[in-house]
Design an enzyme around this catalytic site. Sequence first.
Site, PDB file in Angstrom:
ATOM      1  N   GLN A 237      16.373  46.561  37.447  1.00  0.00           N
ATOM      2  CA  GLN A 237      14.759  45.643  36.977  1.00  0.00           C
ATOM      3  C   GLN A 237      14.071  44.958  38.524  1.00  0.00           C
ATOM      4  OE1 GLN A 237      17.431  43.362  34.870  1.00  0.00           O
ATOM      5  NE2 GLN A 237      18.119  44.665  32.958  1.00  0.00           N
ATOM      6  N   GLY A 240       8.720  45.277  37.895  1.00  0.00           N
ATOM      7  CA  GLY A 240       7.734  46.653  37.384  1.00  0.00           C
ATOM      8  C   GLY A 240       7.726  47.762  35.844  1.00  0.00           C
ATOM      9  N   ALA A 243       6.875  47.326  32.504  1.00  0.00           N
ATOM     10  CA  ALA A 243       5.179  47.339  32.337  1.00  0.00           C
ATOM     11  C   ALA A 243       5.154  48.348  32.804  1.00  0.00           C
ATOM     12  CB  ALA A 243       4.882  46.447  33.165  1.00  0.00           C
ATOM     13  N   GLU A 265       8.721  46.039  17.442  1.00  0.00           N
ATOM     14  CA  GLU A 265       9.790  45.764  16.085  1.00  0.00           C
ATOM     15  C   GLU A 265      10.324  43.961  16.771  1.00  0.00           C
ATOM     16  OE1 GLU A 265      13.805  47.086  14.121  1.00  0.00           O
ATOM     17  OE2 GLU A 265      12.558  48.810  15.614  1.00  0.00           O
TER      18      GLU A 265
END
Length: 409
Positions: A237, A240, A243, A265
Amino acid sequence: MAELSVAKKNDLEEYRCSANDAIRFKFVRTEDDIENVDGVFHPEMTHQIFGDSEMIFGYKGLDISIYYTAANLVPYFNISFKAAVNEKQFDVPADNVEKLLLDDLPPGYVTSLDQFRQALPEEATFRPFGELIDSYSVETRNGTRKTFEVYFTKIEEPGFRKYHSRMQTFIKFFIDAASYIDVDDERWDYYLVFEKYVESGNPRYALAGYMTTYNFFAYPERVRPRISQVLILPPFQKMGLCARLVQTFYNVCYSRGEVLDITVEDPSENFQRVRDFVDCSNCGKLESFQADLLRGGFSRDMVQEAQEKLKLSKLQTRRVYEILRLKSTNENNKQMFRDYRLDVKKRLNLPYLRNRRTFKKLERTLQPDELSQTLGVMNNDEQRFQYLEAAFQEDVRAYRHVLERLARD
């Protein structure tokens, strides 16, 4: 259980511990990693397994080790503790930790370190499942560069069904309200992120994260892909990768003519922030989202261009518009910021306008007390104004986080 004295209750408290602290995950690449404390990470949540308190009873110094080989995800499970509660003394048993975890442990786990070590040589021959669709390098905070590859696969890929059954066991520890998917439904797609590194001159892989998406039918012959689960594992983590994974998925959707738009969702706050960042980055390059047009208000051209070029839904397009308009708004200019605030509150007020129409229909059939109970405070103007202001401030706070990242990147 017999009534306990205060002293005994205090003694029992010593046998309560946080499940989040007790559980230790680790990815193992070499034998040296087994005993090395570096790389250990803990779950973000355990309430779906141990209840809202996220506590385990019955042990002092409890350690629950759940290790995986970094590529094949061969699992090792071990429980150790310094002391256990005396059931005869307190008339209360210790929690059966393995039984409580059983449904959420990776299948085929071993409890012998020797067996676990025997699986490590197979890491050298592991190759990712499916089709390579993206590859890139990332510079970490300590200045090193890591290479990552993204693969697309289906559950029918040889060996992947078993692999997925191990991979998905992370979600209840890191995604709130997560549940396991029905892998027999062929409309699921899978996107896997691996770190690719070199060991002894040969390529090796380590799982870094994954995403599942579901292809919903859209009449008459279109599809609406929905992002369902996205997890970048804790050791990877803040790089990036989330993304980049979302953008890779978008790129796949752009090339599919049957895709109407892309949805998500029930996104978490953190994922919504990533999604907003990616969508704002993309929309900021479109003609209809330039600053002078943004200040003119939300337009049909924005909806059409975002849908045609980026497959964005109208709802997400509106959110992106509000973020980018805030970016182009001088907050020191009172009139400019007032116009922005009124524009956002106009959108926030829509449910109240619908409720007001409902009120007009119901007041012809219900008594005043029945009407009040049915509609609550929806027609209380003071509370409505308070709600609108609070909702506006909450949205703006979220939008500013996105704008801060856009400024950095």
